[in-house]
Design an enzyme around this catalytic site. Structure first.
Site, PDB file in Angstrom:
ATOM      1  N   SER A  33      10.795 -43.648   6.342  1.00 49.16           N
ATOM      2  CA  SER A  33      10.839 -45.089   6.596  1.00 49.16           C
ATOM      3  C   SER A  33      11.433 -45.950   5.617  1.00 49.16           C
ATOM      4  O   SER A  33      12.801 -45.800   5.220  1.00 49.16           O
ATOM      5  CB  SER A  33       9.491 -45.687   6.871  1.00 49.16           C
ATOM      6  OG  SER A  33       9.582 -47.037   7.348  1.00 49.16           O
TER       7      SER A  33
ATOM      8  N   HIS B  38       9.139 -49.593  13.750  1.00 51.45           N
ATOM      9  CA  HIS B  38       9.601 -48.288  14.439  1.00 51.45           C
ATOM     10  C   HIS B  38       8.843 -48.501  16.054  1.00 51.45           C
ATOM     11  O   HIS B  38       8.401 -47.351  16.424  1.00 51.45           O
ATOM     12  CB  HIS B  38       9.012 -46.980  13.645  1.00 51.45           C
ATOM     13  CG  HIS B  38       9.351 -46.922  12.247  1.00 51.45           C
ATOM     14  ND1 HIS B  38      10.667 -46.954  11.994  1.00 51.45           N
ATOM     15  CD2 HIS B  38       8.821 -47.017  11.233  1.00 51.45           C
ATOM     16  CE1 HIS B  38      10.712 -47.018  10.705  1.00 51.45           C
ATOM     17  NE2 HIS B  38       9.532 -46.908  10.019  1.00 51.45           N
TER      18      HIS B  38
END
Length: 440
Positions: free
Chosen positions: A95, A206
């Protein structure tokens, strides 16, 4: 450590921050001091002081947390290089960590990367405030079952989905608070062993809540200078290495709203020869996660003093031995290829999906897998001489796993092909595959 070809550096994301982070390294290392002061100048506030002396509440704010983790990761990497750590063959970040990897691989300057991280944090804060979105971590769960529950909620108009596929039994989920709460309840009812942690103050990264801001992220990315990375750098969106600057600029906006394929990324690295992983950043979250993906690796966390000493000793030993050792012929030996084939068979056996209703622990091939795994350990330690029969045993084991798990033919062929391409044992694979079919 044999050489840099088996080395991957991995960079953590949100949640790896902690009160007092980097303080001991700051006090003992000039390069860490310089890096954190550089971050202060780039951002226009004393991030370094907040990292080392600030309260947990302040550090956990997204606008502070993400730049802090990124700056700490870059500082760790610079210290690692200063102490003789070699350039890796691969980098991957989880991430936020993908931006740390972009900086350390040379794709972005520290200034540009940190500014992008700060911009990305502002987008997330705005979405969180506007939607009430957040994230949760779920451990000891079946990702496929959770995905199914998410689809059920989506059909009811709820916005919730899997955000990160971290391992065989750990995921992160993102969505609106009410939808997350409902998903957590359904997962708990479906699995008595599930461990669920709601991340207070987290943004809904996400998932679809972030998708409307992807165009803004793309526009921001276009304002900065980009270079090709100095090693293979994996994308969270595809789980595969970037091939061009254009691909980086196209996929990073999608990273805002598409799931992080972390397990797939690590498995790709394993299939391509990575065996040593070093986590560059605060804490040891990715190191702790690695055994849930594979036990065929050596993993170190640069934030842990003992691991830093081990890493440094390994590099010193490798440096000395390379001076004393006669220059070897380039290219892998036949023994290396055979050993790699055995390792790949173990990886494929472990990671191929189970299409059988039976529990994997009850399958006859499990005993074969255990035998080959023990064999691999003995081979790695030099306990037994490597022979063709050992490769044949590993191939037979993998075929038995395919049979037990009822793996579709197209997936089998793809996995056989990967072994052929990476190890050169094409004739052996073909013979074993054909022989199995003739006996069916």
């Amino acid at each position: 450590m044999n050489n840099q070809a088996d080395l991957a550096l991995i960079f953590p994301g949100s949640g790896s921050q902690y009160k007092g982070m980097m303080r001991s390294l700051y006090e003992s290392s000039r390069i860490v001091q310089d890096t954190l002061h550089e971050a202060d100048e780039i951002l226009g506030f004393e991030l370094s002081r907040l990292m080392m002396l600030g309260s947990t509440v302040k550090l956990n704010r997204i606008g502070h947390m993400l730049p802090a983790i990124c700056a700490a990761s870059v500082a760790h990497y610079r210290l690692y290089r200063e102490q003789g750590g070699p350039l890796p063959a691969y980098m991957a970040g989880h991430s936020l960590g993908e931006y740390s990897a972009l900086i350390c691989s040379g794709a972005l300057s520290f200034k540009d990367g940190l500014l992008l991280v700060s911009y990305r944090a502002r987008l997330a804060e705005e979405v969180m405030e506007a939607t009430g979105g957040a994230m949760s971590i779920m451990k000891s769960v079946d990702p496929a079952r959770v995905a199914s529950l998410c689809l059920e909620l989506q059909a009811e108009g709820r916005k919730v989905s899997i955000a990160c596929l971290n391992s065989r039994s750990q995921i992160a989920v993102s969505g609106q608070d009410a939808a997350l709460a409902e998903l957590e309840q359904r997962v708990a009812e479906a699995s008595a062993h599930a461990q669920i942690s709601y991340l207070i103050g987290s943004a809904p990264y996400h998932c679809s809540l972030m998708q409307p801001r992807a165009a803004e992220m793309a526009e921001e990315l276009s304002k900065y200078s980009w270079s090709l990375p100095g090693c293979q750098l994996l994308s969270n969106v595809t789980g595969r290495p970037y091939t061009s600057i254009q691909e980086m600029q196209a996929l990073l906006p999608q990273q805002l709203h598409k799931p992080v394929l972390w397990q797939e990324s690590i498995l790709h690295l394993l299939e391509n020869g990575a065996r040593t992983f070093i986590e560059m950043g605060p804490q040891n979250i990715l190191k702790t996660l690695m055994p849930e993906i594979s036990d065929e690796t050596r993993v170190y966390a640069h934030d842990e003093k003992l691991d830093r000493m081990t890493i440094r000793d390994l590099f010193i030993a490798a440096s000395v031995s390379s001076v004393l050792r006669p220059k070897a012929e380039p290219g892998p030996s036949a023994a290396d290829s055979r050993l790699k084939a055995i390792g790949m068979c173990l990886t494929h056996a472990m990671t191929t999906r189970n299409y059988n209703q039976a529990d994997a622990s009850d399958m006859p091939s499990l005993q074969l897998y255990t035998q080959v795994k023990q064999l691999k350990q003995e081979l790695d330690q030099g306990g037994v001489p490597l022979g063709e029969e050992h490769v044949a045993q590993a191939l037979s084991m993998l075929q038995a796993v395919f049979e037990d798990k009822r793996t579709p033919d197209n997936e089998r062929q793809l996995r056989w092909q990967q072994i052929k391409e990476k190890t050169g044992v094409e004739r052996q694979v073909e013979v074993k595959a054909v022989a199995r079919r003739e006996t069916e």
